[in-house]
Design a protein around this motif. Structure first.
Motif, short mmCIF file in Angstrom:
data_model
loop_
_atom_site.label_atom_id
_atom_site.label_comp_id
_atom_site.label_asym_id
_atom_site.label_seq_id
_atom_site.Cartn_x
_atom_site.Cartn_y
_atom_site.Cartn_z
N ASN A 102 31.71 35.81 43.76
CA ASN A 102 32.51 34.62 44.06
C ASN A 102 33.26 34.19 42.80
O ASN A 102 33.01 33.15 42.22
CB ASN A 102 31.62 33.48 44.54
CG ASN A 102 32.40 32.23 44.88
OD1 ASN A 102 33.56 32.33 45.30
ND2 ASN A 102 31.81 31.07 44.67
N ALA A 103 34.15 35.07 42.37
CA ALA A 103 34.85 34.85 41.12
C ALA A 103 36.35 34.86 41.35
O ALA A 103 36.86 35.58 42.21
CB ALA A 103 34.47 35.92 40.10
N GLY A 104 37.05 34.07 40.56
CA GLY A 104 38.50 34.10 40.59
C GLY A 104 39.07 34.59 39.28
O GLY A 104 40.27 34.83 39.16
N PHE A 105 38.18 34.78 38.28
CA PHE A 105 38.63 35.03 36.91
C PHE A 105 37.51 35.81 36.23
O PHE A 105 36.36 35.38 36.24
CB PHE A 105 38.85 33.66 36.25
CG PHE A 105 39.38 33.64 34.85
CD1 PHE A 105 38.66 34.20 33.79
CD2 PHE A 105 40.57 33.00 34.56
CE1 PHE A 105 39.14 34.14 32.49
CE2 PHE A 105 41.05 32.92 33.26
CZ PHE A 105 40.34 33.51 32.23
N VAL A 106 37.83 37.00 35.67
CA VAL A 106 36.81 37.78 34.96
C VAL A 106 37.32 38.20 33.59
O VAL A 106 38.53 38.31 33.36
CB VAL A 106 36.38 39.03 35.77
CG1 VAL A 106 35.73 38.64 37.08
CG2 VAL A 106 37.55 39.98 36.00
N TYR A 107 36.38 38.45 32.70
CA TYR A 107 36.68 38.95 31.36
C TYR A 107 35.48 39.77 30.92
O TYR A 107 34.42 39.75 31.57
CB TYR A 107 36.95 37.81 30.39
CG TYR A 107 35.77 36.89 30.15
CD1 TYR A 107 35.00 36.96 29.00
CD2 TYR A 107 35.40 35.94 31.11
CE1 TYR A 107 33.92 36.12 28.79
CE2 TYR A 107 34.32 35.09 30.92
CZ TYR A 107 33.59 35.19 29.75
OH TYR A 107 32.51 34.35 29.55
N SER A 108 35.60 40.51 29.83
CA SER A 108 34.53 41.44 29.47
C SER A 108 34.35 41.52 27.96
O SER A 108 35.19 41.06 27.18
CB SER A 108 34.84 42.83 30.02
OG SER A 108 35.86 43.45 29.25
#
Length: 823
Positions: A102-108
């Motif tokens: 349930n994500a709208g924004f990801v980074y790593s």
């Protein structure tokens, strides 16, 4: 899945060609857009990519372009202009998380090439307190495209967000979706900034970045408003008398293994020139070098040397030990063992600031130097981004508040200092600013020496992450506490059954600290009063000389533009107390220093805007009548008695002192009230709002009664439209109050609506004996006539009262038009 990502990368140099080709070879990538602020010479090498010319890749204009071009489910955005290369299945892993979480924004996490060495660069998880604008997402983020479109829709069309569009995007994303950290190294970043961490950490206060800071502050403040965490300038009073202290101030120096610097620090403290007694409390945290011996060499009765019994204390724990020592002074003042006070007057200036600004904490200005006190970049750190109105909100966005720091010891003992060696000062600043004023000194008080022995001169990525995670946790706690605090501050939105406000205690406290208000309220018991009965209604005439300020006010545009607005907080006296109310817009409850009645209050909006009421403000009036149930809240239209037509506000006074409101309340038993119409009724919820006419008063007036704010507001909107059409905009006075009806123990809202034809009667402008300085506002229209001049008080009679009220009220012909249109 094929073609589900559009990529937006920044043009840096020829290395961009390689990045673009890597992305185009990814199955999931649909198209690559190159964002550039200048013409690209080697654009032929970027075939297959579309070049987007933008003046600033981080502006609102650019984000709007990205939103238009994001015709795929997901958008990859490069956030830093550094060379990158995509890792094995890096893009796929990002899309996997957006599809399955349930994500709208990801980074790593990412790999970092620095000085020809490749190292792992982990980043930290996002939490509610990760609101600083320099949060490390790395240089690649992936966002759902529909979220970008929604975000752009929310942005202010009249503002470009020159540096803050990505900041706005992720704050918006955090409100409507999850922001997910992928604990995998999905790309490689070539680091171009080779400065040590100790140098980078002060970039946010570099004066060269001031425009960026202003832009970020605007976005962040709006975000706080959206999540109901914004605080307004209402502060708890501080008690400087609380407790007994052996000295006025204590300089607190925590130290461990600082044999090179501790002597200079102690001498800096000993050499302070003050008008009061002070001491120096040094908490020596089990030093293993010569620090302990150097401290003991000072044979000065000001120096107190403490070695803790415990072995688990950080810097914060040492501070807590010092301030709870019985020898600690009324104020506890910071001096780090590396640093020096800039002059012998530093301590005196800090203590003076406490008393002058009535604050619980003082923060000064410092100068960055090397070990030999030569100034080094960025030089002076003054934190001028702090403001009385917004400093404590903006403090959540940045990573520090300045130095030297000083505290009211009694408060610090109650709060407690966190037992950590990083961020304890920041935690205290946020906690104290939540409720108390922080004083600022914008002259250099402190020399902050940077050298290789500083604990934060060159930190590893892992240690930086630990530090940032701690401060984000502090912010998370503080944001949650501020949201809860605002709930207690009597929100009157959404019919949410607000708590009652202790108006009597508020007025009592205000009288104690503001002699002018106390004197003018006490004078009301001695003013001359004449009583009349007209058409069965009680009418009073008061001689109140203090009200000449309002009655004689010049209200033309030119006069208003030349005077400072006396309802804006920044222009109000220091003694003026404010009690914040959060309605459809924010307000302050303030005592009126020139009252008509005992307990007379003014309720200005916190923002400066014209005195025109709309549906939401009317709803706020009804909500306020619940917060202060024994009060009537009233409104003067801009040409109907408002002495500040340039600043939206209400006023309030006790219901028991306004005869017309009190007597007309039991409408069902009064023959002189006739129902105009049941304008609104909801049978399912047993809610109603009815409008009655009283044409037996001196001037026609309407009484709106109901048990629902929604239906009462609908009644008001109907009435307002008709009056605005026939008499002019907001040509009326309004009184609202709430009460419990004894016969069925149910709550009712009441509104008296008094339409008007003009502001002031002819006698106000007449010359000679015909002149009377009477300028009717709402209370005058309700039967409390104010005469600032004694000669007017002496000669006014019942006939003159009728003439004045009839003249500014409406005639029968206008009344008929209003009634016909209501029906």
């Amino acid at each position: 899945m094929e073609g589900i990502v559009n990529c937006f990368i920044l043009y840096s140099d020829k290395t961009t060609i390689g990045i673009a080709n890597e992305l185009l070879n990814e199955v999931s990538v649909n198209k690559v857009f190159i964002l550039s602020s200048h013409d690209i010479i080697d654009c032929d090498s970027l075939k297959g990519c579309e070049i987007i010319r933008c003046n600033n890749p981080f502006s609102g204009e650019t984000l709007r372009k990205i939103a238009q071009l994001s015709n795929t489910p997901y958008s990859l955005i490069q956030t830093r202009n550094v060379p990158i290369s995509i890792g094995y299945k890096g893009i796929k892993r990002m899309t996997d998380y957006l599809q399955e979480r349930n994500a709208g924004f990801v980074y790593s996490d990412y790999l970092e090439i620095k000085e020809s060495q490749t190292k792992k660069h982990p980043v930290i998880d996002y939490q509610i307190g990760s609101v600083r604008d320099d949060f490390d997402f790395g240089s690649l983020i992936m966002v759902k495209s529909n979220l970008i479109a929604e975000c752009v829709e929310k942005m202010d069309d009249n503002y470009d967000y020159p540096y803050s569009s990505l900041y706005y995007l992720r704050l918006y994303a955090s409100r409507v979706s999850d922001i997910i950290h992928i604990n995998e190294y999905l790309y490689t970043e070539h680091e171009l900034d080779n400065r040590a961490s100790g140098e980078k950490q002060f970039d946010y206060v570099n004066p060269r970045n001031r425009e960026v800071q202003i832009d970020m502050e605007r976005v962040f403040t709006d975000y706080l408003s959206d999540i109901d965490a914004k605080l307004y300038p209402f502060y708890q009073e501080v008690d400087f008398i609380d407790g007994e202290f052996p000295v006025e101030a204590s300089v607190i120096i925590p130290v461990r293994n600082r044999e090179r610097t501790i002597k200079d620090a102690i001498e800096s403290a000993i050499n302070q020139n003050t008008e009061f007694r002070y001491n120096i409390i040094i908490v020596d945290n089990h030093s293993t070098d010569n620090t302990t011996e150097i401290i003991d060499s000072f044979k000065n009765d000001k120096v107190i040397h403490i070695i803790p019994e415990r072995n688990d204390l950080g810097i914060g724990g040492c501070w807590d030990l010092a301030v709870n020592d019985k020898r600690c002074g009324r104020f506890a003042v910071q001096l780090d063992s590396d640093d020096l006070y800039s002059s012998e007057n530093t301590l005196q200036k800090i203590v003076d600031c406490f008393y002058q600004e009535k604050c619980a904490m003082v923060i000064g200005t410092y100068n960055m130097t090397d070990f030999k006190l030569n100034t080094i970049p960025p030089g002076i750190i003054d934190h001028k981004e702090w403001s009385e109105d917004n400093g404590r909100n903006n403090a959540l966005r940045i990573n520090g508040l300045g130095a030297p720091r000083a505290f009211l010891t009694s408060l610090l003992r109650n709060i407690g200092v966190p037992n950590v060696s990083y961020g304890e000062d920041y935690a205290l600043g946020l906690r104290i600013s939540r409720e108390y004023r922080i004083g600022r000194i914008y002259e250099i008080l402190y020399q902050c020496r940077r050298w290789e022995g500083n604990s934060d001169s060159a930190l590893s990525v892992e240690q930086i992450n630990i530090n940032n995670r701690y401060k984000d946790g502090i912010r998370s706690l503080e944001l949650s506490s501020r949201i809860e605090l605002n709930k207690k501050h009597h929100s009157i939105k959404n019919n949410d059954n607000p708590d009652k406000f202790d108006i009597d205690s508020f007025i009592k406290r205000q009288m104690q600290q503001w002699p002018l208000a106390k004197e003018n309220h006490e004078a009301l018991s001695m003013i001359d009063v004449k009583e009349f009965t007209l058409n069965g209604f009680n009418i009073s005439v008061e001689h109140n000389p203090k009200r000449i300020i309002s009655s004689g006010a010049k209200l033309d545009k030119d006069s208003i533009s030349k005077r400072a607005c006396f309802l804006c907080e920044k222009n109000q006296p220091e003694e003026q107390m404010h009690y914040y109310i959060n309605g459809n817009r924010p307000y302050n409850i303030c005592i009126n220093p020139y009252p008509i009645l005992q307990g007379h209050i003014t309720i200005p909006a916190k923002s400066h805007s014209d005195q025109y009421i709309q549906e939401n403000e009317y709803r706020d009036m009804l909500g306020m009548s619940e917060i202060i149930p024994q009060y009537v809240i009233f409104y003067n239209g801009p040409q109907c008695g408002a002495s500040a037509p340039d600043h939206f506000h209400f006023q309030g006074a006790p219901l028991k002192d306004i005869d017309l409101c009190r007597n007309i309340q039991d409408y069902s038993q009064r023959d002189n009230l006739r129902r105009v119409k049941n304008i609104y009724r909801c049978e399912e919820r047993e809610e109603f709002s009815s409008l009655f006419l009283c044409d037996s008063y001196i001037t026609p007036l309407f009484l709106s009664v109901g048990n629902s704010i929604d239906l009462m507001a609908s009644t008001f909107v109907t009435f307002q439209k008709i009056v605005n059409k026939n008499l002019g905009r907001d040509m009326f006075n309004i009184f609202t109050w709430s009460s419990t009806i004894s016969k069925d123990n149910t709550k009712r809202y009441f509104s008296l609506l008094i339409p008007r034809s003009k502001h002031r009667p002819n006698c106000y402008f007449a010359s000679g004996e015909k002149n009377m300085l009477i300028s009717p506002g709402a209370l005058d229209m309700a039967g409390l006539i104010i005469t600032p001049r004694k000669e007017d008080f002496d000669k006014i009679d019942s006939e003159e009262i009728k003439k004045i009220i009839n003249e500014v009220g409406i005639d029968n012909q206008t009344l008929k038009i209003i009634i016909d249109e209501l029906k």
